[in-house]
Motif scaffolding. Structure first.
Motif, PDB file in Angstrom:
ATOM      1  N   SER A  33       0.819  -1.214   0.000  1.00 39.95           N
ATOM      2  CA  SER A  33       0.000   0.000   0.000  1.00 39.95           C
ATOM      3  C   SER A  33       0.852   1.263   0.000  1.00 39.95           C
ATOM      4  CB  SER A  33      -0.940   0.011   1.211  1.00 39.95           C
ATOM      5  OG  SER A  33      -1.892  -1.015   1.090  1.00 39.95           O
ATOM      6  N   ILE A  34       1.942   1.254   0.761  1.00 38.13           N
ATOM      7  CA  ILE A  34       2.833   2.416   0.788  1.00 38.13           C
ATOM      8  C   ILE A  34       3.501   2.594  -0.572  1.00 38.13           C
ATOM      9  CG2 ILE A  34       4.937   3.380   1.802  1.00 38.13           C
ATOM     10  CD1 ILE A  34       4.131   1.865   4.427  1.00 38.13           C
ATOM     11  N   GLU A  35       3.987   1.505  -1.159  1.00 32.95           N
ATOM     12  CA  GLU A  35       4.652   1.584  -2.463  1.00 32.95           C
ATOM     13  C   GLU A  35       3.707   2.075  -3.559  1.00 32.95           C
ATOM     14  OE1 GLU A  35       6.504  -2.150  -3.433  1.00 32.95           O
ATOM     15  OE2 GLU A  35       8.158  -1.805  -2.040  1.00 32.95           O
ATOM     16  N   LYS A  36       2.440   1.731  -3.450  1.00 34.98           N
ATOM     17  CA  LYS A  36       1.452   2.123  -4.469  1.00 34.98           C
ATOM     18  C   LYS A  36       0.756   3.443  -4.141  1.00 34.98           C
ATOM     19  CE  LYS A  36       0.467  -2.421  -6.270  1.00 34.98           C
ATOM     20  NZ  LYS A  36      -0.581  -3.351  -6.693  1.00 34.98           N
ATOM     21  N   TYR A  37       1.241   4.131  -3.088  1.00 32.46           N
ATOM     22  CA  TYR A  37       0.708   5.431  -2.671  1.00 32.46           C
ATOM     23  C   TYR A  37      -0.747   5.376  -2.231  1.00 32.46           C
ATOM     24  CZ  TYR A  37       4.897   6.524  -5.286  1.00 32.46           C
ATOM     25  OH  TYR A  37       6.177   6.521  -5.767  1.00 32.46           O
ATOM     26  N   LYS A  38      -1.196   4.218  -1.770  1.00 30.14           N
ATOM     27  CA  LYS A  38      -2.545   4.093  -1.236  1.00 30.14           C
ATOM     28  C   LYS A  38      -2.569   4.408   0.251  1.00 30.14           C
ATOM     29  CE  LYS A  38      -4.093   0.725  -4.602  1.00 30.14           C
ATOM     30  NZ  LYS A  38      -4.615  -0.626  -4.816  1.00 30.14           N
ATOM     31  N   TYR A  39      -1.390   4.442   0.861  1.00 32.58           N
ATOM     32  CA  TYR A  39      -1.274   4.686   2.297  1.00 32.58           C
ATOM     33  C   TYR A  39      -0.004   5.489   2.547  1.00 32.58           C
ATOM     34  CZ  TYR A  39      -0.208   3.583   7.201  1.00 32.58           C
ATOM     35  OH  TYR A  39       0.113   3.667   8.522  1.00 32.58           O
ATOM     36  N   THR A  40      -0.141   6.564   3.309  1.00 32.50           N
ATOM     37  CA  THR A  40       1.023   7.360   3.708  1.00 32.50           C
ATOM     38  C   THR A  40       1.382   6.947   5.126  1.00 32.50           C
ATOM     39  OG1 THR A  40       0.299   9.217   2.337  1.00 32.50           O
ATOM     40  CG2 THR A  40       1.922   9.686   4.050  1.00 32.50           C
ATOM     41  N   PRO A  41       2.610   6.486   5.331  1.00 33.73           N
ATOM     42  CA  PRO A  41       2.975   6.008   6.666  1.00 33.73           C
ATOM     43  C   PRO A  41       3.053   7.139   7.685  1.00 33.73           C
ATOM     44  CG  PRO A  41       4.905   6.073   5.261  1.00 33.73           C
ATOM     45  CD  PRO A  41       3.722   6.396   4.389  1.00 33.73           C
ATOM     46  N   SER A  42       2.878   6.775   8.934  1.00 30.73           N
ATOM     47  CA  SER A  42       3.056   7.739  10.020  1.00 30.73           C
ATOM     48  C   SER A  42       4.521   8.144  10.067  1.00 30.73           C
ATOM     49  CB  SER A  42       2.667   7.102  11.353  1.00 30.73           C
ATOM     50  OG  SER A  42       3.592   6.061  11.676  1.00 30.73           O
ATOM     51  N   LEU A  43       4.794   9.210  10.771  1.00 31.11           N
ATOM     52  CA  LEU A  43       6.180   9.664  10.917  1.00 31.11           C
ATOM     53  C   LEU A  43       7.023   8.584  11.597  1.00 31.11           C
ATOM     54  CD1 LEU A  43       8.229  11.875  10.487  1.00 31.11           C
ATOM     55  CD2 LEU A  43       7.457  12.930  12.620  1.00 31.11           C
ATOM     56  N   GLU A  44       6.461   7.949  12.601  1.00 34.54           N
ATOM     57  CA  GLU A  44       7.187   6.886  13.311  1.00 34.54           C
ATOM     58  C   GLU A  44       7.528   5.730  12.361  1.00 34.54           C
ATOM     59  OE1 GLU A  44       6.848   4.035  17.255  1.00 34.54           O
ATOM     60  OE2 GLU A  44       5.138   5.278  16.704  1.00 34.54           O
ATOM     61  N   LEU A  45       6.571   5.318  11.542  1.00 29.49           N
ATOM     62  CA  LEU A  45       6.821   4.239  10.587  1.00 29.49           C
ATOM     63  C   LEU A  45       7.836   4.672   9.532  1.00 29.49           C
ATOM     64  CD1 LEU A  45       6.381   1.461   9.436  1.00 29.49           C
ATOM     65  CD2 LEU A  45       4.242   2.285   8.395  1.00 29.49           C
ATOM     66  N   ALA A  46       7.760   5.916   9.096  1.00 34.49           N
ATOM     67  CA  ALA A  46       8.732   6.433   8.129  1.00 34.49           C
ATOM     68  C   ALA A  46      10.148   6.363   8.705  1.00 34.49           C
ATOM     69  CB  ALA A  46       8.381   7.865   7.738  1.00 34.49           C
TER      70      ALA A  46
END
Length: 66
Positions: A33-46
């Motif tokens: 989902s992150i790779e396909k831009y369907k989900y933007t990760p939280s700052l902590e996950l980033a």
């Protein structure tokens, strides 16, 4: 929109989505989902993703020009 270079960084290291997911403690589907831009990760996950790749957050995530 926040873009990312996760797929490129994974390819450079020969990592699968599952390998990265395990390193950061999330599901493979979340990586997809992150790779396909369907989900933007939280700052902590980033930060966790940056640590896994041993690079800065700005080497992975960037704001796309509109």
């Amino acid at each position: 929109m926040i873009k990312n270079r996760i797929k490129v960084l994974r390819a450079e290291r020969d990592w699968t989505q599952a390998m990265l997911a395990k390193k950061v403690g999330i599901s493979r589907q979340a990586i997809i989902s992150i790779e396909k831009y369907k989900y933007t990760p939280s700052l902590e996950l980033a930060f966790d993703i940056a640590v896994a790749f041993d690079v800065s957050i700005t080497d992975i995530f960037y704001k796309a020009e509109v």
